[in-house]
Enzyme design. Structure first.
Site, PDB file in Angstrom:
ATOM      1  N   LYS A  11       0.816  -1.215   0.000  1.00  0.00           N
ATOM      2  CA  LYS A  11       0.000   0.000   0.000  1.00  0.00           C
ATOM      3  C   LYS A  11       0.859   1.278   0.000  1.00  0.00           C
ATOM      4  O   LYS A  11       2.058   1.239   0.300  1.00  0.00           O
ATOM      5  CB  LYS A  11      -0.931  -0.022   1.215  1.00  0.00           C
ATOM      6  CG  LYS A  11      -1.990  -1.125   1.138  1.00  0.00           C
ATOM      7  CD  LYS A  11      -2.958  -1.001   2.291  1.00  0.00           C
ATOM      8  CE  LYS A  11      -4.061  -2.038   2.188  1.00  0.00           C
ATOM      9  NZ  LYS A  11      -5.058  -1.887   3.276  1.00  0.00           N
ATOM     10  N   TYR A  51     -12.572  -1.711  -3.643  1.00  0.00           N
ATOM     11  CA  TYR A  51     -13.037  -1.930  -2.272  1.00  0.00           C
ATOM     12  C   TYR A  51     -14.560  -1.794  -2.166  1.00  0.00           C
ATOM     13  O   TYR A  51     -15.068  -1.451  -1.086  1.00  0.00           O
ATOM     14  CB  TYR A  51     -12.350  -0.944  -1.325  1.00  0.00           C
ATOM     15  CG  TYR A  51     -10.945  -1.346  -0.923  1.00  0.00           C
ATOM     16  CD1 TYR A  51     -10.719  -2.495  -0.164  1.00  0.00           C
ATOM     17  CD2 TYR A  51      -9.850  -0.578  -1.270  1.00  0.00           C
ATOM     18  CE1 TYR A  51      -9.434  -2.864   0.235  1.00  0.00           C
ATOM     19  CE2 TYR A  51      -8.555  -0.940  -0.878  1.00  0.00           C
ATOM     20  CZ  TYR A  51      -8.362  -2.080  -0.131  1.00  0.00           C
ATOM     21  OH  TYR A  51      -7.089  -2.447   0.264  1.00  0.00           O
ATOM     22  N   THR A  93      -5.280  -7.497  10.333  1.00  0.00           N
ATOM     23  CA  THR A  93      -5.589  -6.203   9.681  1.00  0.00           C
ATOM     24  C   THR A  93      -5.106  -5.030  10.520  1.00  0.00           C
ATOM     25  O   THR A  93      -4.534  -4.072   9.994  1.00  0.00           O
ATOM     26  CB  THR A  93      -7.121  -6.078   9.467  1.00  0.00           C
ATOM     27  OG1 THR A  93      -7.556  -7.197   8.695  1.00  0.00           O
ATOM     28  CG2 THR A  93      -7.473  -4.795   8.747  1.00  0.00           C
ATOM     29  N   ARG A 104       2.537  -6.367   8.772  1.00  0.00           N
ATOM     30  CA  ARG A 104       1.762  -5.274   9.372  1.00  0.00           C
ATOM     31  C   ARG A 104       2.313  -4.876  10.734  1.00  0.00           C
ATOM     32  O   ARG A 104       2.267  -3.697  11.114  1.00  0.00           O
ATOM     33  CB  ARG A 104       0.298  -5.667   9.444  1.00  0.00           C
ATOM     34  CG  ARG A 104      -0.357  -5.575   8.061  1.00  0.00           C
ATOM     35  CD  ARG A 104      -1.703  -6.200   8.061  1.00  0.00           C
ATOM     36  NE  ARG A 104      -2.490  -5.873   6.866  1.00  0.00           N
ATOM     37  CZ  ARG A 104      -3.511  -6.603   6.451  1.00  0.00           C
ATOM     38  NH1 ARG A 104      -3.871  -7.690   7.112  1.00  0.00           N
ATOM     39  NH2 ARG A 104      -4.177  -6.243   5.371  1.00  0.00           N
ATOM     40  N   ASN A 114      -2.114   0.177   6.990  1.00  0.00           N
ATOM     41  CA  ASN A 114      -1.657  -1.154   7.422  1.00  0.00           C
ATOM     42  C   ASN A 114      -0.760  -1.863   6.416  1.00  0.00           C
ATOM     43  O   ASN A 114      -0.665  -3.092   6.399  1.00  0.00           O
ATOM     44  CB  ASN A 114      -2.848  -2.017   7.844  1.00  0.00           C
ATOM     45  CG  ASN A 114      -3.787  -2.313   6.693  1.00  0.00           C
ATOM     46  OD1 ASN A 114      -3.637  -1.762   5.606  1.00  0.00           O
ATOM     47  ND2 ASN A 114      -4.745  -3.189   6.919  1.00  0.00           N
ATOM     48  N   HIS A 117      -2.239  -5.475   1.537  1.00  0.00           N
ATOM     49  CA  HIS A 117      -3.558  -6.078   1.347  1.00  0.00           C
ATOM     50  C   HIS A 117      -3.375  -7.481   0.799  1.00  0.00           C
ATOM     51  O   HIS A 117      -2.422  -7.750   0.078  1.00  0.00           O
ATOM     52  CB  HIS A 117      -4.385  -5.247   0.344  1.00  0.00           C
ATOM     53  CG  HIS A 117      -5.619  -5.959  -0.118  1.00  0.00           C
ATOM     54  ND1 HIS A 117      -6.786  -5.964   0.621  1.00  0.00           N
ATOM     55  CD2 HIS A 117      -5.858  -6.740  -1.217  1.00  0.00           C
ATOM     56  CE1 HIS A 117      -7.697  -6.697  -0.018  1.00  0.00           C
ATOM     57  NE2 HIS A 117      -7.155  -7.172  -1.136  1.00  0.00           N
ATOM     58  N   GLU A 128      -9.839 -10.350  -7.710  1.00  0.00           N
ATOM     59  CA  GLU A 128      -8.874  -9.268  -7.440  1.00  0.00           C
ATOM     60  C   GLU A 128      -7.670  -9.352  -8.386  1.00  0.00           C
ATOM     61  O   GLU A 128      -7.156  -8.321  -8.817  1.00  0.00           O
ATOM     62  CB  GLU A 128      -8.436  -9.307  -5.974  1.00  0.00           C
ATOM     63  CG  GLU A 128      -9.579  -8.920  -5.030  1.00  0.00           C
ATOM     64  CD  GLU A 128      -9.137  -8.761  -3.581  1.00  0.00           C
ATOM     65  OE1 GLU A 128      -7.985  -9.097  -3.247  1.00  0.00           O
ATOM     66  OE2 GLU A 128      -9.972  -8.273  -2.788  1.00  0.00           O
TER      67      GLU A 128
HETATM   68  P1  CMP Z   1      -7.393  -4.443   3.668  1.00  0.00           P
HETATM   69  O1  CMP Z   1      -6.925  -5.790   4.052  1.00  0.00           O
HETATM   70  O2  CMP Z   1      -6.832  -3.803   2.466  1.00  0.00           O
HETATM   71  O3  CMP Z   1      -8.988  -4.504   3.516  1.00  0.00           O
HETATM   72  C1  CMP Z   1      -9.814  -3.386   3.747  1.00  0.00           C
HETATM   73  C2  CMP Z   1      -9.081  -2.240   4.347  1.00  0.00           C
HETATM   74  O4  CMP Z   1      -9.887  -1.291   5.017  1.00  0.00           O
HETATM   75  C3  CMP Z   1      -8.156  -2.750   5.447  1.00  0.00           C
HETATM   76  O5  CMP Z   1      -7.108  -3.473   4.914  1.00  0.00           O
HETATM   77  C4  CMP Z   1      -7.797  -1.466   6.134  1.00  0.00           C
HETATM   78  O6  CMP Z   1      -6.812  -0.732   5.442  1.00  0.00           O
HETATM   79  C5  CMP Z   1      -9.119  -0.706   6.034  1.00  0.00           C
HETATM   80  N1  CMP Z   1      -9.854  -0.818   7.305  1.00  0.00           N
HETATM   81  C6  CMP Z   1     -10.438  -1.913   7.806  1.00  0.00           C
HETATM   82  N2  CMP Z   1     -11.044  -1.631   8.985  1.00  0.00           N
HETATM   83  C7  CMP Z   1     -10.820  -0.317   9.213  1.00  0.00           C
HETATM   84  C8  CMP Z   1     -11.179   0.586  10.246  1.00  0.00           C
HETATM   85  N3  CMP Z   1     -11.896   0.182  11.298  1.00  0.00           N
HETATM   86  N4  CMP Z   1     -10.782   1.866  10.147  1.00  0.00           N
HETATM   87  C9  CMP Z   1     -10.067   2.290   9.071  1.00  0.00           C
HETATM   88  N5  CMP Z   1      -9.692   1.467   8.046  1.00  0.00           N
HETATM   89  C10 CMP Z   1     -10.063   0.195   8.123  1.00  0.00           C
END
Ligand code: CMP
Length: 141
Positions: A11, A51, A93, A104, A114, A117, A128
């Site tokens: 990311k 997303y 996550t 992460r 984070n 993905h 994807e």
């Molecule tokens: P990812 O695995 O890319 O899938 C969805 C993304 O949304 C996740 O990683 C985070 O970057 C983001 N995300 C998920 N939960 C939250 C949250 N509570 N607040 C902000 N971002 C979030």
């Protein structure tokens, strides 16, 4: 078990911080095969499509701002059980809950920033991978 593909994204936060090479190195060290790589900057619209499953959630707008804030690197990884292996290597996550030594934990800042993905299931992985890579870039295995 069959070889499967999964989509990984390094990311914008990890690219910006100069951690992309370290993440690639961890992927290579894990034994997962790198099949394809693209670096680009997402538009907000494209991030929104990618997303779409999160549309309506409280963090959706911030997620699109973040994912379009700078270049990211999309990768196709393959191997036995690649979806789970990549998810294990990424960690939870939320970096605060991620296991020691995971990407992460090492390079993420919070649940939004984070670092990476990964697809969460075989059907998602197929969709994807196809979202970012054409058949010309990625021949059928
Ligand atoms: P990812 O695995 O890319 O899938 C969805 C993304 O949304 C996740 O990683 C985070 O970057 C983001 N995300 C998920 N939960 C939250 C949250 N509570 N607040 C902000 N971002 C979030």
């Amino acid at each position: 078990m069959d070889t499967v593909r999964t989509l990984a994204i390094i990311k914008p936060d990890a690219v910006r911080a100069g951690n992309a090479g370290k993440v690639l190195s961890m992927i290579e060290g894990s034994g997962l095969a790198l099949e394809a790589v693209r670096m680009f900057r997402l538009t907000k619209e494209t991030a929104g499509e990618f997303y779409a499953v999160h549309r309506g959630k409280s963090f959706y707008g911030e997620l699109l701002d973040f994912m379009s804030s700078g270049p990211c690197i999309a990768l196709v990884l393959s191997g036995e059980n690649a979806i789970t292996r990549w998810r294990d290597l990424m960690g939870a996550t939320n970096p605060a809950s991620a296991a020691e030594g995971t990407i992460r934990k090492l390079y993420g800042t919070n649940v939004q920033f984070n670092a990476c993905h990964g697809s969460d299931a075989p059907e998602t992985a197929r969709a994807e991978v196809a979202f970012f890579f054409s058949g010309a870039e990625l021949p059928k295995s």
